[in-house]
Enzyme design. Sequence first.
Site, PDB file in Angstrom:
ATOM      1  N   GLU A 176       0.817  -1.226   0.000  1.00  0.00           N
ATOM      2  CA  GLU A 176       0.000   0.000   0.000  1.00  0.00           C
ATOM      3  C   GLU A 176       0.845   1.268   0.000  1.00  0.00           C
ATOM      4  OE1 GLU A 176      -3.156  -0.420   2.885  1.00  0.00           O
ATOM      5  OE2 GLU A 176      -3.490  -2.492   2.286  1.00  0.00           O
ATOM      6  N   HIS A 415     -17.510 -10.569   6.410  1.00  0.00           N
ATOM      7  CA  HIS A 415     -16.203  -9.937   6.637  1.00  0.00           C
ATOM      8  C   HIS A 415     -15.443 -10.677   7.715  1.00  0.00           C
ATOM      9  CE1 HIS A 415     -13.494  -6.545   8.132  1.00  0.00           C
ATOM     10  NE2 HIS A 415     -13.089  -6.853   6.926  1.00  0.00           N
ATOM     11  N   HIS A 416     -14.220 -11.063   7.405  1.00  0.00           N
ATOM     12  CA  HIS A 416     -13.324 -11.692   8.379  1.00  0.00           C
ATOM     13  C   HIS A 416     -12.062 -10.853   8.500  1.00  0.00           C
ATOM     14  CE1 HIS A 416     -15.015 -15.996   7.358  1.00  0.00           C
ATOM     15  NE2 HIS A 416     -15.848 -15.292   8.098  1.00  0.00           N
ATOM     16  N   GLU A 417     -11.996  -9.994   9.491  1.00  0.00           N
ATOM     17  CA  GLU A 417     -10.728  -9.302   9.751  1.00  0.00           C
ATOM     18  C   GLU A 417      -9.907 -10.236  10.636  1.00  0.00           C
ATOM     19  OE1 GLU A 417      -8.902  -6.285   8.817  1.00  0.00           O
ATOM     20  OE2 GLU A 417      -7.616  -7.779   9.751  1.00  0.00           O
ATOM     21  N   HIS A 485      -7.955  -8.541   1.699  1.00  0.00           N
ATOM     22  CA  HIS A 485      -7.241  -7.266   1.841  1.00  0.00           C
ATOM     23  C   HIS A 485      -5.945  -7.532   2.591  1.00  0.00           C
ATOM     24  CE1 HIS A 485     -10.227  -3.973   0.710  1.00  0.00           C
ATOM     25  NE2 HIS A 485     -10.600  -5.099   0.126  1.00  0.00           N
ATOM     26  N   GLU A 486      -4.991  -6.628   2.423  1.00  0.00           N
ATOM     27  CA  GLU A 486      -3.618  -6.874   2.888  1.00  0.00           C
ATOM     28  C   GLU A 486      -3.220  -8.288   2.442  1.00  0.00           C
ATOM     29  OE1 GLU A 486      -6.062  -6.115   5.433  1.00  0.00           O
ATOM     30  OE2 GLU A 486      -5.850  -4.104   4.626  1.00  0.00           O
ATOM     31  N   GLU A 504      -7.265  -6.550  -2.476  1.00  0.00           N
ATOM     32  CA  GLU A 504      -6.748  -5.184  -2.369  1.00  0.00           C
ATOM     33  C   GLU A 504      -5.310  -5.239  -2.892  1.00  0.00           C
ATOM     34  OE1 GLU A 504      -7.003  -1.874   1.162  1.00  0.00           O
ATOM     35  OE2 GLU A 504      -5.959  -3.716   1.578  1.00  0.00           O
ATOM     36  N   GLU A 510      -9.623   3.792   0.700  1.00  0.00           N
ATOM     37  CA  GLU A 510      -9.632   4.107   2.134  1.00  0.00           C
ATOM     38  C   GLU A 510      -8.593   5.155   2.517  1.00  0.00           C
ATOM     39  OE1 GLU A 510      -8.841   0.276   3.929  1.00  0.00           O
ATOM     40  OE2 GLU A 510      -6.716   0.371   3.461  1.00  0.00           O
TER      41      GLU A 510
HETATM   42  C1  NOJ Z   1      -8.256  -2.709   5.995  1.00  0.00           C
HETATM   43  C2  NOJ Z   1      -9.089  -2.916   4.772  1.00  0.00           C
HETATM   44  O1  NOJ Z   1      -8.398  -2.537   3.614  1.00  0.00           O
HETATM   45  C3  NOJ Z   1     -10.349  -2.126   4.956  1.00  0.00           C
HETATM   46  O2  NOJ Z   1     -11.131  -2.180   3.793  1.00  0.00           O
HETATM   47  C4  NOJ Z   1     -11.102  -2.636   6.143  1.00  0.00           C
HETATM   48  O3  NOJ Z   1     -12.222  -1.819   6.365  1.00  0.00           O
HETATM   49  C5  NOJ Z   1     -10.232  -2.608   7.396  1.00  0.00           C
HETATM   50  N1  NOJ Z   1      -8.968  -3.197   7.143  1.00  0.00           N
HETATM   51  C6  NOJ Z   1     -10.904  -3.327   8.540  1.00  0.00           C
HETATM   52  O4  NOJ Z   1     -10.870  -4.696   8.326  1.00  0.00           O
HETATM   53 CA    CA Z   2      -5.846  -1.994   3.383  1.00  0.00          CA
END
Ligand code: NOJ
Ligand code: CA
Length: 705
Positions: A176, A415-417, A485-486, A504, A510
């Site tokens: 990024e 969504h899975h963070e 993402h990441e 991503e 963002e």
């Molecule tokens: C980073 C992601 O790129 C973003 O889209 C997301 O909202 C946040 N992490 C939270 O998971």
């Molecule tokens: Ca990100």
Amino acid sequence: MKTYLLFLSVLLLVSCSSSEEKRVFNAVSPNGTIVVDFNVSEEGKPYYLVMNNKNVIIDTSYLGFELKDAPNFDKNFIIKKSLTETHIETWHMPWGEQDSVKNNYKELKVFLQEKETPKRFLNIVFRVYDDGVGFRYEFPKQARLSTVEILEEHTQFNLTQDYNTFWIPGDWDIYEHLYLTTKVSEIDALKYARHVDLAQTHIPENAVNTPVTMVGNDGTHLSFHEAALVDYSGMTLKVDTENLNLESHLVGSRNTDYKVKRSVPFNTPWRTIQIANNAPDLIASNLIVNLNEPNKLGDVSWFKPMKYTGVWWEMHLGKSSWDYGMEMKDGVWTDTGKAHGRHGATTENVKNFIDFSAKNNIGGVLVEGWNTGWERWIGFEDREGVFDFVTTYPDYDIDEVVRYGKEKGVDIIMHHETSAATETYEKQQDTAYALMQKYGMHAVKSGYVGKILPKGEYHHGQYMVNQYNNAAIKAATYEVAVNAHEPIKATGLRRTYPNIISREGLRGQEFNAWAADGGNPPEHLPIVAFTRMLAGPIDYTPGIFNIKFDEYKKNNQVNTTLAQQLALYVVIYSPVQMAADLVEHYEANPEPLQFIKDVGVDWEQTKVLNGEVGDYVTIARKERQTGNWFLGSITDENARELPISFDFLDDNQAYEAIIYKDGENAHWNDNPLDLVKEKITITKNTNLTLNLAEGGGCAISIIKK
Ligand code: NOJ
Ligand code: CA
């Protein structure tokens, strides 16, 4: 998936003894313009050269490995034999930028063996296409080599010009970064080793990440990348600024002294060079997907490309939050009555997104911040065991939300963070994907923010490559498609595992909401289209209408015009395309919203009509099912006049073109909302000139009459 394969393979065996070593082994692209020569030097070092239109574009470049507890694997080779093959095939994308893809190359495979003990074997395979070259190493089954621990791969790309280069630093932990534009001789990645806006970053060398794209004085366009990154480390390219030489520098780990460990036999990822005589042809290239294996999942019709909205931008703006205000008591997240009242993922809020999506031809709603654990997210060391991907916050009724969505024809996107706590995620995956299957949810956005746990691993090393790939393969068994993402970089694996739908892996929208450095400048996406986008689909999350959002953040804004935000739905390809802004911002702007409602997400054909790397690009795509076309054009900080011929449209067909263009006074900073909408009738004989403002764009729906 529709599959038909047209195969034509011609095998030609060329055997040669070591006395014939002086002969050149080569492969020529089907159209004859690109040639790869291969040989071994006097010391038996393997090397190759690449010619384009008779010019040497990659000069003598050596190949080999440094191995742990074993002699280096880079010299003393003899060529035992070689094979050449011609391959012609047409395959179909279940969804994509186009329906059918031609895969036509000449292959040269050389079989090497060390002259002296331990007399190990190594094969190198080159595939030469009209749009570039891919090559990989094959470690064949052999008695004296059962496991390899690779300390470094030494693959060189010896350039013959000081190209104008569009690059990001060779960060082991994140892609990024903003793109830099310099000569190869001026690349200085270490200057970017600190970054306030990144939750993790590690740049150990003057290296770049791929795809890295270069433009020569003679119009040669090159992009270096890799394909089919499986059970191996990501490759950065170390830059020798004096000798204009790039060399592979694999991502490592602090937990092992080697960078890759594999048992033999195995193949490395393909090292790729996309070669074009102009910028649009780089985008048109299918080299990366073609170098991947065919679909291993079979029927994937359970996933449908879609536009989506979501409980997302509001958190990035600070209007609401992911967390609810719970506390951890004896290892359990508990509602102790301290909820702060700003939680975004409430049943009511999600229903509002569902209503809006149903009205506007948008198929999905992403819900972030629905599960417990967000109170301990960014900045915490002890992230294992924090998220569980099944336990909802008290104000989110998942049964009701899914039921309501079904009633309205809108899917909920999971969504899975993971917060990069990989052991927790791995343990939870079956339960998490089974929950999705129970609800009929077919897409998950996953996230890997923060330093990887276990400590010492990096996002782009072999450990994580396996985490990302295994998660997607497991998800497929639950009919779940993944948008990470990441992530690890895209390397065309979507051909083999079509449920790897998007990702991503770049500075997304963002950053415009919160980056301390002012967000993504107007040149960002005109660079991304010719760099990151060559790797595969991008979840950029376009469609911000409230460009300045002063009511939320005075010091941040989107650095494009509104017309450009619309154009991105066509320019940036993804089978999941977010309408990222808040419902109230869309409802206040019904005119431009019409474009988001109309625009397709799945394409029969793509035409890149014009473009220069980092300056501007115009893409037209024909929608599958309807045969309607959509056009998007974007520019950097300079205004442009771009003549467009619509000769790609069908014969004898009139279309209504609904044009969304920058107004006369539009400017990304001074007047981003100045947008003019007009309707005209066009045919394939129509010519138009698009006038793009500074940081502007143009979007056109071209609907059959
Ligand atoms: C980073 C992601 O790129 C973003 O889209 C997301 O909202 C946040 N992490 C939270 O998971
Ligand atoms: Ca990100």
